[in-house]
Design a protein around this motif. Sequence first.
Motif: not given
Length: 250
Positions: A210-223
């Motif tokens: 989701d491009e509008d969501a906040d980015i609070d991760y560093i990679n896909e696993r962390n997401m």
Amino acid sequence: MEQNSTSSSGNSNTSYKQDVGGQVSPYYQLPSVKQRQSERIKRLRDLHLKRNEARKLNHQEVIEEDQRNKLPQNWENKIKWAEVKLEEEIKRQEAVSRGEDYDQLKLLEVGADEAEKWKWKQKKKNPDKGFSDYEAATARKYHQLVKQIKPNMEEYNKKKEEMGEAFYPGCDTIIHGMHKDTKECVDRMVADLEKQTDKMSKYSRRRRIDEDADIDYINERNMNFNKKLERFYGQYTTEIKQNLERGTAV
């Protein structure tokens, strides 16, 4: 009164007895120790030979079983299919030699119920096998577009007469300037491209991010880990997050 006598020739263990009537009948004594020993040795030798033969047969069976296990699972079905195809090819050659059509002869042997079942299976088959690679997808799309084209045979034959040998150009043929697309052909191509564009615009694909969501991760696993935490503890940490964002956290 009986009288015992031992024969001087033949087997030394064979003796004779004479009964009251004077008739002589042979009878056998117990074998000697040497004979019993030789018989045991012979039996032991036979047992050794049978054991060695059984060992060889077992070893051969183990090798054959190992070879069968290394074969593909559908190996037997492939062999049966190959035998059926070979038999069919032989029958086809025999029919050709007699001047007959093998396909028609084969259809005469098919019943109505089998033909209906085969027709139902053909309808059930899905010709689209999905995406395998870009080359196959391009070829499939090309064939789909070609099937939609309805050629004008009169115009085709007219062009063939006008261009002559250049209609089927080779590596040394110069065809530049010999052919010019008509307005109808260009309009038909434009309409087809617009149709494809309109069809592709109706496709929707699920977006993983989701491009509008906040980015609070560093990679896909962390997401994925953060999503799991939010699913289990989000209802307890919502107020804490809001306080941290406002700067009012204690």
